[in-house]
Design an enzyme around this catalytic site. Structure first.
Site, PDB file in Angstrom:
ATOM      1  N   CYS A 161       0.964  -1.391   0.099  1.00  0.00           N
ATOM      2  CA  CYS A 161      -0.153  -0.129   0.191  1.00  0.00           C
ATOM      3  C   CYS A 161       0.651   1.259  -0.231  1.00  0.00           C
ATOM      4  O   CYS A 161       0.103   2.475  -0.532  1.00  0.00           O
ATOM      5  CB  CYS A 161      -1.264   0.263   0.841  1.00  0.00           C
ATOM      6  SG  CYS A 161      -2.381  -1.480   1.416  1.00  0.00           S
ATOM      7  N   HIS A 216      -3.688   7.126   1.792  1.00  0.00           N
ATOM      8  CA  HIS A 216      -4.322   5.910   1.909  1.00  0.00           C
ATOM      9  C   HIS A 216      -5.220   5.502   2.271  1.00  0.00           C
ATOM     10  O   HIS A 216      -6.181   5.823   3.278  1.00  0.00           O
ATOM     11  CB  HIS A 216      -3.219   4.773   2.291  1.00  0.00           C
ATOM     12  CG  HIS A 216      -3.599   3.758   2.010  1.00  0.00           C
ATOM     13  ND1 HIS A 216      -3.415   3.165   0.336  1.00  0.00           N
ATOM     14  CD2 HIS A 216      -3.829   2.066   2.742  1.00  0.00           C
ATOM     15  CE1 HIS A 216      -4.083   1.814   0.244  1.00  0.00           C
ATOM     16  NE2 HIS A 216      -4.283   1.176   1.918  1.00  0.00           N
ATOM     17  N   ASN A 264     -10.499   0.256  -1.811  1.00  0.00           N
ATOM     18  CA  ASN A 264      -8.594   0.086  -1.432  1.00  0.00           C
ATOM     19  C   ASN A 264      -7.658  -0.981  -2.834  1.00  0.00           C
ATOM     20  O   ASN A 264      -8.012  -2.005  -2.741  1.00  0.00           O
ATOM     21  CB  ASN A 264      -8.251  -1.216   0.116  1.00  0.00           C
ATOM     22  CG  ASN A 264      -6.832  -0.763   0.117  1.00  0.00           C
ATOM     23  OD1 ASN A 264      -5.878  -0.494  -0.617  1.00  0.00           O
ATOM     24  ND2 ASN A 264      -6.513  -1.723   1.557  1.00  0.00           N
TER      25      ASN A 264
HETATM   26  O1  UT7 Z   1      -4.781  -1.989   2.746  1.00  0.00           O
HETATM   27  C1  UT7 Z   1      -3.064  -2.635   3.380  1.00  0.00           C
HETATM   28  C2  UT7 Z   1      -4.023  -2.864   4.832  1.00  0.00           C
HETATM   29  N1  UT7 Z   1      -4.870  -3.153   5.413  1.00  0.00           N
HETATM   30  C3  UT7 Z   1      -5.621  -2.057   6.310  1.00  0.00           C
HETATM   31  O2  UT7 Z   1      -5.039  -1.423   6.721  1.00  0.00           O
HETATM   32  C4  UT7 Z   1      -6.880  -3.247   6.953  1.00  0.00           C
HETATM   33  C5  UT7 Z   1      -6.896  -2.531   7.758  1.00  0.00           C
HETATM   34  N2  UT7 Z   1      -7.737  -3.354   8.932  1.00  0.00           N
HETATM   35  C6  UT7 Z   1      -9.064  -3.007   9.174  1.00  0.00           C
HETATM   36  O3  UT7 Z   1     -10.051  -2.568   8.088  1.00  0.00           O
HETATM   37  C7  UT7 Z   1     -10.469  -4.174   9.368  1.00  0.00           C
HETATM   38  O4  UT7 Z   1      -9.051  -4.815  10.361  1.00  0.00           O
HETATM   39  C8  UT7 Z   1     -12.226  -4.885   8.466  1.00  0.00           C
HETATM   40  C9  UT7 Z   1     -12.133  -4.101   7.764  1.00  0.00           C
HETATM   41  C10 UT7 Z   1     -10.388  -5.754   7.577  1.00  0.00           C
HETATM   42  C11 UT7 Z   1     -12.400  -5.590   9.586  1.00  0.00           C
HETATM   43  O5  UT7 Z   1     -12.613  -4.153  10.238  1.00  0.00           O
HETATM   44  P1  UT7 Z   1     -12.767  -4.742  12.020  1.00  0.00           P
HETATM   45  O6  UT7 Z   1     -13.776  -3.887  12.627  1.00  0.00           O
HETATM   46  O7  UT7 Z   1     -11.608  -5.209  12.396  1.00  0.00           O
HETATM   47  O8  UT7 Z   1     -13.907  -6.502  11.647  1.00  0.00           O
HETATM   48  P2  UT7 Z   1     -13.517  -7.661  12.617  1.00  0.00           P
HETATM   49  O9  UT7 Z   1     -12.493  -8.691  11.385  1.00  0.00           O
HETATM   50  O10 UT7 Z   1     -12.623  -7.599  14.272  1.00  0.00           O
HETATM   51  O11 UT7 Z   1     -14.861  -8.081  13.036  1.00  0.00           O
HETATM   52  C12 UT7 Z   1     -15.784  -7.661  13.539  1.00  0.00           C
HETATM   53  C13 UT7 Z   1     -17.007  -8.630  13.464  1.00  0.00           C
HETATM   54  C14 UT7 Z   1     -16.669 -10.147  13.447  1.00  0.00           C
HETATM   55  O12 UT7 Z   1     -17.799 -10.895  14.313  1.00  0.00           O
HETATM   56  P3  UT7 Z   1     -18.038 -11.094  15.424  1.00  0.00           P
HETATM   57  O13 UT7 Z   1     -16.144 -11.880  15.499  1.00  0.00           O
HETATM   58  O14 UT7 Z   1     -17.424  -9.796  16.541  1.00  0.00           O
HETATM   59  O15 UT7 Z   1     -19.053 -11.747  15.686  1.00  0.00           O
HETATM   60  C15 UT7 Z   1     -16.639 -10.711  12.146  1.00  0.00           C
HETATM   61  O16 UT7 Z   1     -17.033 -12.289  12.205  1.00  0.00           O
HETATM   62  O17 UT7 Z   1     -17.001  -8.440  12.391  1.00  0.00           O
HETATM   63  C16 UT7 Z   1     -17.500  -9.829  11.378  1.00  0.00           C
HETATM   64  N3  UT7 Z   1     -16.682  -9.573  10.476  1.00  0.00           N
HETATM   65  C17 UT7 Z   1     -18.613  -9.259   9.184  1.00  0.00           C
HETATM   66  N4  UT7 Z   1     -19.772  -8.988   9.456  1.00  0.00           N
HETATM   67  C18 UT7 Z   1     -19.995  -8.951   8.646  1.00  0.00           C
HETATM   68  C19 UT7 Z   1     -16.192  -9.405   9.451  1.00  0.00           C
HETATM   69  N5  UT7 Z   1     -15.852  -8.888   8.438  1.00  0.00           N
HETATM   70  C20 UT7 Z   1     -17.629  -9.151   8.073  1.00  0.00           C
HETATM   71  C21 UT7 Z   1     -17.950  -8.683   7.267  1.00  0.00           C
HETATM   72  N6  UT7 Z   1     -19.659  -8.817   7.049  1.00  0.00           N
HETATM   73  N7  UT7 Z   1     -17.370  -8.449   5.791  1.00  0.00           N
END
Ligand code: UT7
Length: 331
Positions: free
Chosen positions: A118, A258, A288
């Site tokens: 990135c 970014h 992204n």
């Molecule tokens: O560009 C390169 C560098 N990358 C980044 O900067 C990305 C950084 N990370 C992120 O942007 C975020 O971590 C994500 C967007 C990838 C994920 O968001 P999050 O708020 O960190 O979600 P999480 O992984 O902590 O998941 C929270 C909850 C989970 O459910 P439980 O365990 O709380 O019941 C996931 O299973 O959200 C659930 N979840 C979803 N629900 C609906 C994860 N993905 C999804 C989804 N739709 N697509």
């Protein structure tokens, strides 16, 4: 006789996004997710996907570079060097930049790729600026381009919702009036590899039937861990860049961040003391695009930029790699 310091000014911008859109509604049909979750957790509403068979990252680089050549009224033969930041090269080798130069007719350019995920555009921007500052090259094109759809598992709801395809490029030329790339802080930390990588297809684990079956040719991301490092990394380095240039948020016309997650962008802007009107945001339309995000912001905002505007470009991503660059807009 005193010589004026030569800086590398951005003198033209080009961009390309494929026509095909992948909306949150489309993704609702593919994985267990919903529009509300994607919008509030990431800020993305739709992304562009390069769908046609046989098209690759170079096919997005070429129209982006053609556009900037037309704007600047130069022929691709005048380009001295083309650098492409990408993690989705057309092939492992040769470099996507080599292939793009051939398609462009940029016969007099030397060309190579930079792998910095990135931060690919920030890395190539600083590298390209150094080539101009050295006095050896007059027209250097730096490009950030990724066809993320080639390495995304559209069954993995944690990654497929954020990424999209796109490319942007800028032309760098010598300037003696103090415009262009003025300062840059770039960092890398390979211990971050564990959180964001592609498991197979490199020399560590070449492609086999097993690696394909295990879905190891896709992006592996521990989202939460990357998120924490990104918020801190991008905000810290952007604040440090302001401080060492004796600037405050008031002196900055635009933050060019970014586009990985709107929440990371908000945290960076707030740390720099910038109000949201000064933050470029197009994540809702493109998602992204990895190395593509920063030049695509410049492409979208080019008409609003004014000569003398101070811009801070800032990124965090795979590697880890991250950084911030100060640019004084030249036109
Ligand atoms: O560009 C390169 C560098 N990358 C980044 O900067 C990305 C950084 N990370 C992120 O942007 C975020 O971590 C994500 C967007 C990838 C994920 O968001 P999050 O708020 O960190 O979600 P999480 O992984 O902590 O998941 C929270 C909850 C989970 O459910 P439980 O365990 O709380 O019941 C996931 O299973 O959200 C659930 N979840 C979803 N629900 C609906 C994860 N993905 C999804 C989804 N739709 N697509």
């Amino acid at each position: 006789m005193t010589h004026k310091k030569v800086t590398a000014a951005i003198t033209a911008v080009g961009g390309f996004v494929p026509e095909d859109k992948l909306t949150n509604a489309d993704l609702e049909k593919m994985v267990d997710t919903n529009d509300e979750w994607i919008r509030t957790r990431t800020g993305v509403e739709e992304r562009r996907i390069l769908r046609a068979d046989g098209l690759a990252t170079s096919d997005m680089v070429v129209p982006a570079v053609k556009e900037l050549c037309e704007k600047r009224r130069i022929s691709p033969e005048e380009i001295d060097c083309l650098i492409v930041g990408t993690v989705t090269p057309d092939m492992v080798f040769p470099a996507t930049a080599n292939i793009a130069c051939d398609k462009l007719g940029a016969k007099n350019a030397w060309s190579f790729d930079v792998s910095a995920a990135c931060s690919g555009f920030l890395y190539t921007l600083t590298l390209g600026a150094s080539l101009i500052e050295s006095g050896r090259y007059k027209k250097v094109v730096v490009c950030g381009a990724d066809k993320m759809s080639a390495i995304i598992d559209y069954g993995d709801r944690a990654t497929c919702i954020i990424f999209g395809d796109g490319a942007g490029a800028v032309l760098l030329e010598p300037n003696e009036e103090g415009f262009g790339v003025l300062d840059s802080i770039l960092r890398s930390d390979g211990s971050g590899c564990q959180y964001l990588h592609m498991k197979a297809g490199g020399s560590k684990k070449p492609a086999t039937i097993e690696t394909v079956m295990a879905k190891e040719h896709f992006v592996y991301q521990e989202g939460q861990a990357v998120f924490k490092f990104a918020v801190k990394g991008m905000a810290d380095v952007s604040a440090e860049l302001l401080e060492r240039n004796n600037l405050t948020g008031d002196d900055i016309a635009w933050l060019v961040p970014h586009q990985a997650n709107k929440r990371i962008i908000d945290a960076t802007a707030s740390r720099m003391g910038l109000n949201p009107e000064k933050v470029m945001l197009n994540i809702q339309r493109y998602g992204n695009t990895t190395a593509g995000t920063l030049p695509l912001c410049l492409w979208d905002w080019e008409k609003q930029l004014k000569k003398g505007d101070n811009l801070v470009l800032s990124a965090f991503g795979g590697g880890f790699t991250w950084g911030a660059t100060l640019v004084k807009w030249a036109y």
